[in-house]
Design an enzyme around this catalytic site. Sequence first.
Site, PDB file in Angstrom:
ATOM      1  N   THR A  42      40.047  44.019  37.819  1.00  0.00           N
ATOM      2  CA  THR A  42      38.693  44.253  38.306  1.00  0.00           C
ATOM      3  C   THR A  42      37.823  43.113  37.798  1.00  0.00           C
ATOM      4  O   THR A  42      37.986  42.651  36.678  1.00  0.00           O
ATOM      5  CB  THR A  42      38.161  45.658  37.948  1.00  0.00           C
ATOM      6  OG1 THR A  42      36.974  45.908  38.699  1.00  0.00           O
ATOM      7  CG2 THR A  42      37.851  45.817  36.475  1.00  0.00           C
ATOM      8  N   CYS A  85      29.126  48.142  33.378  1.00  0.00           N
ATOM      9  CA  CYS A  85      30.199  49.030  33.800  1.00  0.00           C
ATOM     10  C   CYS A  85      31.333  48.927  32.783  1.00  0.00           C
ATOM     11  O   CYS A  85      31.411  47.983  32.007  1.00  0.00           O
ATOM     12  CB  CYS A  85      30.736  48.629  35.170  1.00  0.00           C
ATOM     13  SG  CYS A  85      29.545  48.764  36.503  1.00  0.00           S
ATOM     14  N   HIS A 113      37.069  51.500  37.147  1.00  0.00           N
ATOM     15  CA  HIS A 113      35.845  50.704  36.933  1.00  0.00           C
ATOM     16  C   HIS A 113      34.680  51.671  37.112  1.00  0.00           C
ATOM     17  O   HIS A 113      34.262  51.947  38.225  1.00  0.00           O
ATOM     18  CB  HIS A 113      35.830  49.579  37.971  1.00  0.00           C
ATOM     19  CG  HIS A 113      34.648  48.649  37.876  1.00  0.00           C
ATOM     20  ND1 HIS A 113      34.711  47.350  38.307  1.00  0.00           N
ATOM     21  CD2 HIS A 113      33.391  48.827  37.431  1.00  0.00           C
ATOM     22  CE1 HIS A 113      33.530  46.757  38.115  1.00  0.00           C
ATOM     23  NE2 HIS A 113      32.712  47.640  37.603  1.00  0.00           N
TER      24      HIS A 113
END
Lengths: 206, 161
Positions: free
Chosen positions: B23, B29, B46
């Site tokens: 990711t 995040c 994520h």
Amino acid sequence: MPISIEDLNNVHIDVLREIGSIGAGNAVTALAKMLNRRIGMNVPRVEILGFKNVNEILGGAEIPVVGILLKVTGDFSGDMMFILELKAAHFLVNMLMKRPVDDLSDFSEMDISALKEIGNILAGSYQSALATLTSLNTLLSVPDMAIDMAGAILSVPAIEFGKNGDAVLYLETEFSEGSTSVVGDFFLIPDLGSYDILLKALGVIN
Amino acid sequence: MDKIIKIGMADLQAAKYPGTITTLGLGSCLGIALYDTAKKIIGLAHIMLPSSFQAKSGQNLAKFADTAIVKLVEEMTALGACKENITAKLAGGAQMFTFSASSDMIKIGLKNVAAAKEKLKELCIPLISEDTGGSYGRTIELYSDDGRLVIKTIGHGIKQI
């Protein structure tokens, strides 16, 4: 129940685009004065993107960008954010500092301060557009800036939008000077209660 | 050839050996990486927000730390993973802007990390290592051969946890 981005219809989006156009127009005038050059712009595009595609904004999650964040308080509260490609930020700062426009050396403290000032000018331009159309009075905080991967910077507005839905809304405007064009993304991120205030003030909901 | 699976924001995916999941550009995040050491099954989430209670719309399970971990474990067991063998690593949860105001926005990274740890503890999944906090973005890659998590940054080097 607050309105979420997914509920916005074409009328709402047109109104937001209008704020974007006026804001960007003000910004162009201000930038042109500051840089003493002719600056062009296109009609801003309003984009609504699901989270899974947010990382495609500005050409990829890993490209370096400059993010400028300001808090909005007053009749309406939330955040404003501008994201410029690092290349574009260099271009603007170099024009301002009267250096060759393709100079990509690291930003000095002075350059960073100049970028924040550009952020201030852009934010003020959109703020006055918003005030003109809505007569909402707002105050802007001093700008905060970060330079990092696009994905990481975009996570900030995305998280705020995430509290209320599964998409982000932003305005993309292309500014140009001579043959060089610079793409800037503008995010207006209302706090949860402020969506209604904004849309009511714009007269699109009762 | 390794198969590389890319996941976006508020997204999760599980994969068998020899898969790799990545990711890109984690900011505030958080990347939650799970690994079944025996079966070599990996899972990556994520997430954007700490808890599904906080938000108005709770449909997207991959958006929240608490629901994403549960869903990810389910997807991994569906591929043959054993819950008892699953271990966890965390990366992300940065504070991208340093605003002096004590707004919610700036603490979200820390809250994401805390919520993930709490949920892992509740599910008895051991946390092996983490690279969280700071003020910079991270791209992470999770490998199924040994469960290593490679973290790439701009200006803060590459590391492996």
